[in-house]
Every structure is written in structure tokens, then in C-alpha cells.
Design a protein around this motif. Structure first.
Motif, PDB file in Angstrom:
ATOM      1  N   TYR A 127       3.527  10.758 -10.203  1.00 17.55           N
ATOM      2  CA  TYR A 127       2.432  11.567 -10.649  1.00 17.55           C
ATOM      3  C   TYR A 127       1.899  11.108 -12.198  1.00 17.55           C
ATOM      4  CZ  TYR A 127      -0.173  15.483  -8.488  1.00 17.55           C
ATOM      5  OH  TYR A 127      -1.086  16.133  -7.882  1.00 17.55           O
ATOM      6  N   PRO A 128       1.655   9.894 -12.075  1.00 21.19           N
ATOM      7  CA  PRO A 128       1.378   9.170 -13.450  1.00 21.19           C
ATOM      8  C   PRO A 128       0.051   9.537 -13.933  1.00 21.19           C
ATOM      9  CG  PRO A 128       0.803   7.390 -11.713  1.00 21.19           C
ATOM     10  CD  PRO A 128       1.517   8.702 -11.016  1.00 21.19           C
ATOM     11  N   PHE A 129      -0.808  10.086 -13.096  1.00 20.63           N
ATOM     12  CA  PHE A 129      -2.267  10.336 -13.842  1.00 20.63           C
ATOM     13  C   PHE A 129      -2.486  11.809 -13.627  1.00 20.63           C
ATOM     14  CE2 PHE A 129      -2.540   6.137 -11.580  1.00 20.63           C
ATOM     15  CZ  PHE A 129      -2.827   5.395 -12.678  1.00 20.63           C
ATOM     16  N   GLY A 130      -1.406  12.523 -13.776  1.00 16.63           N
ATOM     17  CA  GLY A 130      -1.570  14.152 -13.737  1.00 16.63           C
ATOM     18  C   GLY A 130      -2.202  14.527 -12.339  1.00 16.63           C
ATOM     19  N   GLY A 131      -3.202  15.408 -12.721  1.00 17.29           N
ATOM     20  CA  GLY A 131      -3.776  16.079 -11.530  1.00 17.29           C
ATOM     21  C   GLY A 131      -4.760  15.126 -10.841  1.00 17.29           C
ATOM     22  N   TRP A 132      -4.993  14.026 -11.134  1.00 15.82           N
ATOM     23  CA  TRP A 132      -5.787  12.714 -10.774  1.00 15.82           C
ATOM     24  C   TRP A 132      -5.142  11.878  -9.809  1.00 15.82           C
ATOM     25  CZ3 TRP A 132     -11.041  12.645 -10.854  1.00 15.82           C
ATOM     26  CH2 TRP A 132     -11.680  13.417 -11.776  1.00 15.82           C
ATOM     27  N   SER A 133      -3.592  12.062  -9.718  1.00 16.51           N
ATOM     28  CA  SER A 133      -2.745  11.213  -8.862  1.00 16.51           C
ATOM     29  C   SER A 133      -2.968  11.554  -7.438  1.00 16.51           C
ATOM     30  CB  SER A 133      -1.283  11.604  -9.470  1.00 16.51           C
ATOM     31  OG  SER A 133      -0.904  11.079 -10.795  1.00 16.51           O
ATOM     32  N   PHE A 177      -3.633   8.701  -4.796  1.00 16.79           N
ATOM     33  CA  PHE A 177      -3.079   8.530  -3.570  1.00 16.79           C
ATOM     34  C   PHE A 177      -3.981   8.637  -2.451  1.00 16.79           C
ATOM     35  CE2 PHE A 177      -1.174  10.846  -0.008  1.00 16.79           C
ATOM     36  CZ  PHE A 177      -0.143  10.200   0.127  1.00 16.79           C
ATOM     37  N   HIS A 178      -4.856   9.373  -2.326  1.00 17.21           N
ATOM     38  CA  HIS A 178      -5.817   8.966  -1.231  1.00 17.21           C
ATOM     39  C   HIS A 178      -6.827   8.189  -1.119  1.00 17.21           C
ATOM     40  CE1 HIS A 178      -4.773  12.889   1.088  1.00 17.21           C
ATOM     41  NE2 HIS A 178      -4.405  13.435  -0.047  1.00 17.21           N
ATOM     42  N   LEU A 179      -7.195   7.555  -2.343  1.00 17.17           N
ATOM     43  CA  LEU A 179      -7.886   6.445  -2.415  1.00 17.17           C
ATOM     44  C   LEU A 179      -7.242   5.087  -2.043  1.00 17.17           C
ATOM     45  CD1 LEU A 179      -9.956   6.866  -5.864  1.00 17.17           C
ATOM     46  CD2 LEU A 179     -10.808   6.591  -3.539  1.00 17.17           C
ATOM     47  N   VAL A 180      -5.874   5.085  -2.369  1.00 14.13           N
ATOM     48  CA  VAL A 180      -5.104   3.778  -1.821  1.00 14.13           C
ATOM     49  C   VAL A 180      -5.100   4.184  -0.427  1.00 14.13           C
ATOM     50  CG1 VAL A 180      -2.785   2.976  -1.979  1.00 14.13           C
ATOM     51  CG2 VAL A 180      -3.927   3.686  -4.069  1.00 14.13           C
ATOM     52  N   MET A 184       0.848  -1.076   0.017  1.00 12.25           N
ATOM     53  CA  MET A 184      -0.132   0.021  -0.146  1.00 12.25           C
ATOM     54  C   MET A 184       1.042   1.262  -0.090  1.00 12.25           C
ATOM     55  SD  MET A 184      -2.372   1.449   2.731  1.00 12.25           S
ATOM     56  CE  MET A 184      -1.002   1.973   3.569  1.00 12.25           C
ATOM     57  N   PHE A 185       1.988   1.225   0.914  1.00 16.05           N
ATOM     58  CA  PHE A 185       2.873   2.464   0.950  1.00 16.05           C
ATOM     59  C   PHE A 185       3.551   2.380  -0.426  1.00 16.05           C
ATOM     60  CE2 PHE A 185       2.161   2.353   5.853  1.00 16.05           C
ATOM     61  CZ  PHE A 185       1.529   3.733   5.674  1.00 16.05           C
ATOM     62  N   ALA A 186       4.117   1.537  -1.030  1.00 15.88           N
ATOM     63  CA  ALA A 186       4.669   1.670  -2.285  1.00 15.88           C
ATOM     64  C   ALA A 186       3.991   2.184  -3.430  1.00 15.88           C
ATOM     65  CB  ALA A 186       5.245   0.146  -2.527  1.00 15.88           C
ATOM     66  N   LEU A 187       2.706   1.625  -3.403  1.00 12.92           N
ATOM     67  CA  LEU A 187       1.904   2.296  -4.231  1.00 12.92           C
ATOM     68  C   LEU A 187       1.589   3.776  -4.168  1.00 12.92           C
ATOM     69  CD1 LEU A 187      -0.042   1.927  -6.860  1.00 12.92           C
ATOM     70  CD2 LEU A 187      -1.828   1.031  -5.182  1.00 12.92           C
ATOM     71  N   CYS A 188       1.302   4.179  -2.832  1.00 13.89           N
ATOM     72  CA  CYS A 188       1.121   5.553  -2.613  1.00 13.89           C
ATOM     73  C   CYS A 188       2.412   6.297  -2.958  1.00 13.89           C
ATOM     74  CB  CYS A 188       0.906   5.675  -1.125  1.00 13.89           C
ATOM     75  SG  CYS A 188      -0.859   5.421  -0.617  1.00 13.89           S
ATOM     76  N   GLY A 189       3.510   5.724  -2.645  1.00 14.24           N
ATOM     77  CA  GLY A 189       4.786   6.560  -3.126  1.00 14.24           C
ATOM     78  C   GLY A 189       4.851   6.602  -4.623  1.00 14.24           C
TER      79      GLY A 189
END
Length: 87
Positions: free
Chosen positions: A42-48, A52-55, A31-36
Motif C-alpha cells: 500500500y505504498p500510495f496510501g488510499g491511492w494504492s 492496483f486496478h489500473l495495473v 503485472m501480478f507482481a506489481l499488483c501484489g
């Protein structure tokens, strides 16, 4: 900043590893690796940031899972189960 964040995450999850809950520790790390990854790349631009918060929504579940596995929690869990059995 990234080093301090990594150290704080390691210190946050270290008790799970010390108690021998390796699968739970792996879930925290994933989970923390995915958040990091979301935070740094920032792979999804403004959606990243939103992703991050969803994860991070998995964090309370993992923390409570770890707390329920503690020996000190077992008596309280058993007591709650006895008082809530419907009688």
C-alpha cells in the motif's frame, strides 16, 4: 490469503507457460507482481487501491494475446480475416 492468491495466480497463468509462451508468462508475472506489491505494501496510501486496478487493466490484453496464440484460434482468425477483407 496471500498463499491462496499466489496459487490461484500461478494456476491461472500456468497454461501460458505450458504452451511455451515464456515472454507472455513473464508479462503476466510482472503485472501480478506489481499488483501484489501495491496490494500488500500500500505504498500510495488510499491511492494504492486505484493503482492496483489500473495495473489490472493490462489483464484482458494479456489474456486475449494468449488466446490468439492458441492453435485452435488460428482457423477462426484466418476465417475472420477472409470475411472482413472488404470484398
Amino acid at each position: 490469503n496471500l498463499l491462496r492468491s499466489g496459487i490461484s495466480i500461478l494456476l491461472y497463468t500456468l497454461p501460458v507457460l505450458v504452451y511455451g509462451h515464456y515472454a507472455l508468462f513473464a508479462q503476466f508475472l510482472i503485472m501480478f507482481a506489481l499488483c501484489g506489491w501495491l496490494f500488500v505494501r500500500y505504498p500510495f496510501g488510499g491511492w494504492s487501491h486505484g493503482m492496483f486496478h489500473l495495473v489490472l487493466t493490462f489483464l484482458p490484453y494479456l489474456v486475449l494475446t494468449g488466446a490468439m496464440k492458441l492453435e485452435s484460434s488460428q482457423l477462426r482468425i484466418a476465417l475472420a480475416a477472409m470475411t472482413c477483407d472488404g470484398n
